[in-house]
Design an enzyme around this catalytic site. Structure first.
Site, mmCIF file in Angstrom:
data_model
loop_
_atom_site.group_PDB
_atom_site.id
_atom_site.type_symbol
_atom_site.label_atom_id
_atom_site.label_comp_id
_atom_site.label_asym_id
_atom_site.label_seq_id
_atom_site.Cartn_x
_atom_site.Cartn_y
_atom_site.Cartn_z
ATOM 1 C CG ASP A 11 16.814 72.639 17.207
ATOM 2 O OD1 ASP A 11 16.506 72.963 17.751
ATOM 3 O OD2 ASP A 11 17.680 73.369 16.604
ATOM 4 C CE1 TYR A 29 24.050 69.598 19.351
ATOM 5 C CE2 TYR A 29 24.825 71.249 20.821
ATOM 6 C CZ TYR A 29 24.319 70.886 20.476
ATOM 7 O OH TYR A 29 22.966 70.774 21.162
#
Lengths: 242, 242
Positions: A52, A110
């Site tokens: 994103d 992540y």
């Protein structure tokens, strides 16, 4: 045409995410432009998946088909010279022509970096969640995360999702001197999922939610527990596993 | 009015240096504005010394006189809330009213962070000097730096300088996994001095200058040796000693 695997680092602050979109500078576009300029032909790269806007990548993976005549090391040097400081391709590696950056990826990892005290020198890649955050309490919730859950309660609705079930292979909260790092590896991630997990974990750390609230939301996406979303800047795609 | 010592971190990317100047956002101005807003009265802070545009500070020091009625911890919290993410005051400490941030400082320490390979996630606070830099050769020059020298050959001319002699108390080049850190402590620094030292050391590392060239320039500012200036972004004021 031989296929190559690319390992890419980029600063999310400089880009509107990975995937090409109109009227925005994206990492994918920046690389394709540089490659096309050198080869004087349109080049398409296929990324492992999107990140994103504002989210960083230490090791994003993509694949690309290049002409036989290419010296890949020289080509890489040229591309890195054109893309500018916010992005760098660390590695170019010849792979089997069947290799697919997206479909062959087994899991992703992540990292989210939380600061214990504000640090202006790190503010673009970290988040300081405020004072009096109990990281021990957060860690008790992180321990609940291993296994398969329906994460729709921790994600933005996305009609493209064919499933909202994700298997968490690893989740940990590592306390260092100045930082606390939340690291999570899963077969897939839903949109905003890591940021929403972190934001909600911080609510637990601040005593605004309990471990039981967190557990309830994890087991039942419809549970009446208000989640929060941490800012994008502290999040980095740290690895892709094949 | 009681006097306070402030320890301040700021991201040089966000500011045109420390010292107030027309038409530019500076760290000093940002802090004074926030303090004045809270106290509803003009506040002047006195910094240890300026940093140039783009240079960062981990521990810049300043002093300020504040009304008796102030609760310094609450005041600090308020100021930090107003100044934004690029700057943070880590500490406010009551000091003797004779204390002077500039005149009482005995020495300053700077760090310059060089990258071994480009890293977009660190590009705002480091510099990648290119490929094939021999850090061992650089280190041989760094070893020459201890003692007193006339650094006018390694600085921008500045008519405010009453002397161009600086005593280097410590200089080292520390190699870490991804970075090489040049650390230098001196009684005073001339304008652009650390950046010019680093830029010239890199020329030695690249084989464009020799250790002897560097030594000559250090011993004779007029020597016909072309120095280079490293970019501001890799430089940080790391400490001030009293």
């Amino acid at each position: 045409m031989p296929r190559y695997k690319l390992t890419i680092e980029y600063d999310g602050t400089s880009f509107s995410g990975w995937q090409i979109q109109p009227d925005a500078r994206t990492a994918e576009e920046e690389i394709e432009k540089a490659m096309s300029q050198i080869l004087q032909a349109p080049i398409d790269i296929i990324g492992q998946g999107r990140t994103d806007a504002g989210v960083h990548a230490k090791r994003q993976v993509a694949h690309v088909d290049l002409p036989d005549t290419i010296n890949s090391e020289k080509f890489l040097f040229g591309v890195n010279g054109l893309v500018g400081e916010g992005i760098h391709i660390h590695q170019i590696e010849k792979v089997n022509s069947e290799f697919h950056a997206r479909f062959d990826a087994i899991s992703r990892e992540y990292e989210y970096v939380l600061l214990k005290t504000p640090s202006p020198l790190k503010h673009r890649t970290t988040w300081w969640p405020g004072r009096n955050v109990d990281f021990k309490k957060m860690n008790e919730c992180v321990q609940l995360l291993k296994g398969e859950f329906d994460f729709s309660g921790f994600s933005k609705f996305n009609e493209e999702n064919y499933t909202t079930l994700c298997t968490i292979l690893n989740a940990e909260l590592v306390e260092e001197e100045e930082e606390v790092i939340f690291r999570i590896q899963a077969n897939r991630f839903l949109r905003n999922m890591v940021r929403r997990l972190v934001g909600t974990l911080v609510e637990v750390g601040k005593g605004k939610l309990s471990r039981e609230d967190f557990k309830e939301k994890l087991e039942n996406p419809e549970a009446n527990v208000t989640t929060k979303t941490a800012p994008a800047k502290g999040l980095v795609l740290s690895n892709v596993f094949y």
